[in-house]
Design a protein around this motif. Structure first.
Motif, short mmCIF file in Angstrom:
data_model
loop_
_atom_site.label_atom_id
_atom_site.label_comp_id
_atom_site.label_asym_id
_atom_site.label_seq_id
_atom_site.Cartn_x
_atom_site.Cartn_y
_atom_site.Cartn_z
N SER A 156 0.73 -1.26 0.05
CA SER A 156 -0.09 -0.07 0.04
C SER A 156 0.91 1.33 0.00
O SER A 156 0.55 2.22 -0.81
N GLY A 157 1.88 1.35 0.90
CA GLY A 157 2.86 2.27 0.80
C GLY A 157 3.45 2.73 -0.62
O GLY A 157 3.53 3.89 -0.92
N PHE A 158 4.07 1.72 -1.27
CA PHE A 158 4.38 1.91 -2.53
C PHE A 158 3.47 2.35 -3.43
O PHE A 158 3.68 3.12 -4.59
N SER A 159 2.23 1.89 -3.46
CA SER A 159 0.98 2.37 -4.36
C SER A 159 0.83 3.92 -4.04
O SER A 159 0.67 5.05 -4.76
N ILE A 160 0.88 4.28 -2.63
CA ILE A 160 1.00 5.79 -2.29
C ILE A 160 2.11 6.43 -3.00
O ILE A 160 1.91 7.66 -3.51
N PHE A 161 3.18 6.04 -2.76
CA PHE A 161 4.53 6.55 -3.21
C PHE A 161 4.32 6.92 -4.92
O PHE A 161 4.81 7.72 -5.28
N TYR A 162 3.73 5.51 -5.42
CA TYR A 162 3.72 5.71 -6.72
C TYR A 162 2.77 6.91 -7.21
O TYR A 162 2.53 7.36 -8.31
N LEU A 348 -6.64 6.16 -9.77
CA LEU A 348 -6.84 4.43 -9.63
C LEU A 348 -6.12 3.93 -8.30
O LEU A 348 -6.34 2.90 -7.91
N ALA A 349 -4.71 4.90 -8.35
CA ALA A 349 -3.86 4.05 -7.30
C ALA A 349 -4.56 3.93 -6.07
O ALA A 349 -4.07 2.87 -5.48
N PHE A 352 -6.43 0.90 -6.01
CA PHE A 352 -5.85 -0.28 -6.00
C PHE A 352 -5.15 -0.78 -4.66
O PHE A 352 -5.17 -1.75 -4.17
N ALA A 353 -4.61 0.34 -3.95
CA ALA A 353 -3.86 0.28 -2.95
C ALA A 353 -4.87 -0.32 -1.80
O ALA A 353 -4.80 -1.10 -0.79
N TRP A 354 -6.18 0.23 -1.88
CA TRP A 354 -7.46 -0.02 -0.85
C TRP A 354 -7.79 -1.54 -1.20
O TRP A 354 -7.82 -2.29 -0.32
N PHE A 355 -7.90 -1.97 -2.25
CA PHE A 355 -8.32 -3.15 -2.81
C PHE A 355 -7.10 -4.19 -2.43
O PHE A 355 -7.46 -5.29 -1.92
#
Length: 496
Positions: A156-162, A348-349, A352-355
């Protein structure tokens, strides 16, 4: 880096403070935001600057050559991550690599902002290539450092960073693209200012938010190794300079031969990297097994990036030459299409992070997520061939076709790219943490080295075959990867 050092780093980072994530994610999020603002702002107008007429402020290069140079430039940007990863792992750590890289990038954009000639252009490219190689892989490595290996917030952290990466990438083409319609060099100047803001923020917040993250050298050179390595680097620079001085006047080094050379290096260098890490005595048996699991993921990433990265070459040219730019009462700058990819990721990030967090242990395995990424990438190219099928190759097409293609490939990117970043930090041998992140970015380098060869086959007349063959190959590879994913998972030795 030892397990004890990893624990010390995690303990030194405030673990709450940025949307339920470690406080250091704030520093890394906005540092990468400004770096990507500068990079993607420059990239949005670079190919147009290369093939635009000199009388209109461009360099006047041949259009096909400009597309190949754009791909080679992208390949070198990611290939230089080898240098940045090695320097961080062996000499000065990831935090300093990020700072030094930002300085090189800023000066590269400053050189582009000064009206000049093709020589100035290549000087700026050299500075940006080296700078991005120092900054890009190492800032992602620091993200991995602020989480423990067992922390379920990691993906999830990498998705937020992304998302931070793509927020900068979304805003900059809109601003730089509009300004560049008047003056290309002013657009490049705005990119330089963006990198300056990134450096300033990193300096002001790193001590409080990052603790020890990025400060410990994972595999430092011994005093005896330093003398040997520095001597080899010096000799290498001298030999390279001599070879270039001989090759250019004699006609051995041309754009065509250079593009071919980078194409070979794009495949050869990552292959050598895998062999060196696998055979290293510092790599344990479990780590060797994980490296084997990483190989099919790496190949899949090459296929994905070969499609995604054509957004700044073939699809940029498609936007400029094949797309109706007067739409719904407004005139669209072709550079604005470069904002579509990050816009969809920003949107959408978080979903996806939540999903992934919602699914928890029930989420698809890493190889299956990669296969979904390849499937969507292939579909994005099949979509863009439809306008030529329905209306021919000699008429302007609705911009909505490009919008749809970018949207579909983003679905694939969110299945593959942030997951790939996270998987790399998990599967990396302890002695090669930053260098394995550099290896991940070499998948992009290899893809763009291949693109430099295949973009020459694109014309409006061949676009149906071009998009169809590449899109179809991606879908076939997606199916194969999905089938063998349980076997790949078994080699990961507990990593999920």
């Amino acid at each position: 880096m030892s397990d004890l050092n990893k624990q010390k780093i995690v303990a030194s980072v405030p673990q709450k403070g940025f949307f339920g994530h470690p406080k250091g994610l704030f520093t890394l999020f906005f540092t990468e935001f400004w770096e990507r603002f500068s990079y993607y702002g420059m990239r949005a107008i670079l190919v147009f600057y290369m093939y635009d007429k000199v009388s209109d402020g461009g360099l006047g290069l041949d259009e096909t050559l400009a597309l190949s140079i754009m791909s080679i430039y992208g390949s070198l940007v990611y290939m230089s991550g080898i240098i940045g990863g090695w320097l961080a792992d062996r000499i000065f750590g990831t935090s300093r690599a990020v700072f030094y890289g930002g300085i090189f990038i800023m000066f590269g954009h400053i050189v582009l902002a000064i009206p000049g000639n093709i020589t100035m252009f290549f000087i700026s490219m050299f500075l940006i290539v080296i700078g991005t190689g120092l900054l890009k892989p190492n800032v992602s490595t620091v993200v991995g450092d602020i989480y423990s290996e067992e922390d379920q917030r990691r993906d999830s952290g990498f998705s937020i960073f992304y998302m931070g990466i793509n927020l900068g990438a979304f805003i900059s083409p809109l601003i730089v693209g509009k300004v560049a319609e008047t003056d290309y060099h002013l657009g490049f100047g705005i990119a330089a200012i963006g990198m300056f803001f990134g450096l300033l923020l990193f300096l002001l917040t790193k001590k409080k938010n990052l603790g020890l993250a990025g400060t410990i050298v994972a595999n430092p050179l011994s005093p005896s190794e330093k003398k040997k390595v520095y001597t080899m680097i010096g000799l290498g620079i001298v030999i390279l300079a001599i070879l270039i001085a001989i090759a250019i006047p004699t006609g051995l080094l041309t754009f065509k031969s250079f593009i071919a050379l980078i194409g070979i290096l794009g495949i050869l260098i990552p292959t050598m990297y895998f062999v060196v890490m696998y055979r290293s005595p510092k790599t344990t048996a479990v780590e060797r097994s994980r490296l084997i699991a990483y190989i099919p993921l790496f190949i899949a990433a090459i296929m994905f990036w070969a499609i995604q990265e054509q957004g700044s070459t073939i699809l940029a040219n498609y936007a400029d030459k094949r797309t109706q730019l007067d739409f719904a009462g407004i005139h669209i700058s072709p550079a604005w299409f470069q904002s579509l990819n990050p816009l969809f990721i920003i949107t959408l990030a978080p979903v996806f992070a939540w999903f992934w967090m919602k699914l928890g242990k029930r989420q698809p395995s890493i190889p299956k997520k990669f296969s979904f990424g390849l499937l969507f990438a292939g579909l994005s190219f099949l979509v863009i061939l439809l306008p030529a099928y329905f209306g021919g190759s000699d008429s302007l097409v609705s911009p909505l076709w490009l919008v749809l293609s970018y949207f579909i490939v983003v679905l694939g990117e969110l299945c593959l790219s942030p997951v790939g970043l996270s998987a790399t930090t998990k599967l990396a041998p302890a002695a090669f943490t930053a260098q394995t992140m550099s290896l991940w970015f070499l998948s992009n380098a290899a893809a763009q080295a291949i693109n430099a060869q295949i973009v020459k086959f694109y014309t409006p007349e061949t676009e149906m075959v071009y998009f169809g063959v590449i899109g179809g190959a991606s879908i076939v590879l997606a199916i194969i990867l999905f089938i063998i994913s349980p076997k790949i998972q078994s080699f990961m030795k507990g990593i999920k």
